[in-house]
Design a protein around this motif. Structure first.
Motif, PDB file in Angstrom:
ATOM      1  N   SER A   6       0.870  -1.177   0.000  1.00 32.48           N
ATOM      2  CA  SER A   6       0.000   0.000   0.000  1.00 32.48           C
ATOM      3  C   SER A   6       0.908   1.228   0.000  1.00 32.48           C
ATOM      4  N   ASP A   8       1.061   5.427   0.689  1.00 32.31           N
ATOM      5  CA  ASP A   8       0.498   6.676   1.204  1.00 32.31           C
ATOM      6  C   ASP A   8       1.309   7.830   0.653  1.00 32.31           C
ATOM      7  N   THR A  10       1.743  12.072   0.964  1.00 37.40           N
ATOM      8  CA  THR A  10       1.459  13.292   1.708  1.00 37.40           C
ATOM      9  C   THR A  10       2.054  14.460   0.933  1.00 37.40           C
ATOM     10  N   THR A  74       8.255  -0.771   5.943  1.00 34.96           N
ATOM     11  CA  THR A  74       7.906   0.495   5.292  1.00 34.96           C
ATOM     12  C   THR A  74       9.142   1.132   4.686  1.00 34.96           C
ATOM     13  N   GLU A  76      10.440   4.672   2.462  1.00 34.35           N
ATOM     14  CA  GLU A  76      10.017   6.058   2.267  1.00 34.35           C
ATOM     15  C   GLU A  76      10.904   6.785   1.269  1.00 34.35           C
ATOM     16  N   VAL A 104      -1.144   4.819  -6.427  1.00 33.67           N
ATOM     17  CA  VAL A 104      -2.157   5.720  -5.882  1.00 33.67           C
ATOM     18  C   VAL A 104      -2.155   7.006  -6.711  1.00 33.67           C
TER      19      VAL A 104
END
Length: 112
Positions: A6, A8, A10, A74, A76, A104
């Protein structure tokens, strides 16, 4: 497939990406990386606009990580100077013999 990704995004001045890779299986998954790049991130419009790994050098050292059942790793990255627009972000796990990616849609406002 036991790995599920998944992504995300920002947007706050720049764009920060967090790619979560979850082991949905019942056995630990060993990830082997050919170098220090564990995940790559691309931003797409009509074509590729930005890629995390573009123009960067990564240590040529083999790496590994084990994700236990139910656990998440995770990864980044940051895109520091985005132009306003509508984009798709794609994160790809760069481990040998393990496929995982997430995508996304996101937008960068003109008045950021």
């Amino acid at each position: 497939m036991t790995l599920r990704g998944s992504l995300d995004v920002t947007v706050d001045g720049g764009v920060q990406f967090a790619f979560a890779v979850r082991n949905d299986g019942e056995e630990p998954v060993e990830l082997a990386f050919p170098d220090a790049l564990e995940a790559d991130f691309a931003v797409l419009d009509d074509g590729e606009v930005w890629r995390f790994s573009e123009g960067r050098l990564f240590a040529q050292a083999l790496g590994s990580e084990t994700i236990a059942p139910g656990e998440v790793a995770t990864y980044e990255a940051s895109w520091d100077d985005p132009d306003p627009g509508e984009y798709a972000a794609v994160a790809t796990l760069e481990a040998r013999e393990q496929d995982c990616e997430a995508r996304v849609e996101f937008s960068v406002d003109g008045d950021r």
